[in-house]
Motif scaffolding. Structure first.
Motif, PDB file in Angstrom:
ATOM      1  N   LYS A  55       0.837  -1.203   0.000  1.00  0.00           N
ATOM      2  CA  LYS A  55       0.000   0.000   0.000  1.00  0.00           C
ATOM      3  C   LYS A  55       0.868   1.247   0.000  1.00  0.00           C
ATOM      4  O   LYS A  55       0.422   2.325  -0.364  1.00  0.00           O
ATOM      5  N   THR A  75       2.788   6.400  -2.607  1.00  0.00           N
ATOM      6  CA  THR A  75       1.483   5.737  -2.592  1.00  0.00           C
ATOM      7  C   THR A  75       0.892   5.794  -3.988  1.00  0.00           C
ATOM      8  O   THR A  75       1.319   6.594  -4.818  1.00  0.00           O
ATOM      9  N   ARG A  76      -0.088   4.956  -4.230  1.00  0.00           N
ATOM     10  CA  ARG A  76      -0.750   4.952  -5.538  1.00  0.00           C
ATOM     11  C   ARG A  76      -1.440   6.287  -5.811  1.00  0.00           C
ATOM     12  O   ARG A  76      -1.398   6.800  -6.910  1.00  0.00           O
ATOM     13  N   ALA A  77      -2.057   6.836  -4.793  1.00  0.00           N
ATOM     14  CA  ALA A  77      -2.842   8.058  -4.975  1.00  0.00           C
ATOM     15  C   ALA A  77      -1.990   9.305  -5.188  1.00  0.00           C
ATOM     16  O   ALA A  77      -2.337  10.171  -5.982  1.00  0.00           O
ATOM     17  N   ARG A  78      -0.872   9.401  -4.486  1.00  0.00           N
ATOM     18  CA  ARG A  78      -0.088  10.644  -4.518  1.00  0.00           C
ATOM     19  C   ARG A  78       1.282  10.531  -5.155  1.00  0.00           C
ATOM     20  O   ARG A  78       1.960  11.530  -5.324  1.00  0.00           O
TER      21      ARG A  78
END
Length: 138
Positions: A55, A75-78
């Motif tokens: 993650k 992270t994947r999102a940021r």
């Protein structure tokens, strides 16, 4: 999370869960960073994982006292987010580590050394001279 080049040792190492590299500038200054893939446990702590299960990727500067200095996380999102307390040189090297693992080009003046082990005692080598030599200073 990040694009890796599985044809490179660095890409395979990070995909497996951990990559340690040392960058040396033209002035001879060097910074060693470790990228660790982590997944959350049920108890709220983080455990080592492969990149596919991670993650987050924590990027740190190892230190001899056992408490690593945080540089940032991915992270994947940021994507990559530097720690607010890290200095610019470490944040820059963290970005170069991610580029290196992805097989992207780096500035030609920046030398890269992947972690290696001492041929005599088996301990990790992080100093560029020791890595080139294959044996540590002790």
């Amino acid at each position: 999370m990040i694009n890796l080049d599985a044809n490179t040792r660095a890409g395979r190492m990070l995909a497996a869960g951990r990559l340690t590299v040392t960058f040396r500038s033209p002035t001879g200054t060097h910074i060693t960073l470790t990228a660790k893939c982590r997944a959350p446990q049920e108890n709220g702590k983080w455990e080592g994982s492969t990149l596919a299960d991670a993650k987050v990727i924590f990027i740190e500067v190892p230190n001899p006292e056992g408490w690593n200095d945080k540089v940032g996380k991915v992270t994947r999102a940021r994507g990559f987010t530097p720690d607010p307390n890290t200095d610019a040189a470490r944040a820059y090297c963290a970005e170069m580590l991610l580029r290196y693992a992805a097989g992207q080009s780096l500035p030609p003046s920046l030398e890269v050394f992947e972690e290696d082990r001492c041929g005599r005692c088996g301990r990790a080598l992080t100093d560029p001279v020791s890595i080139e030599r294959g044996i540590g200073p002790e």
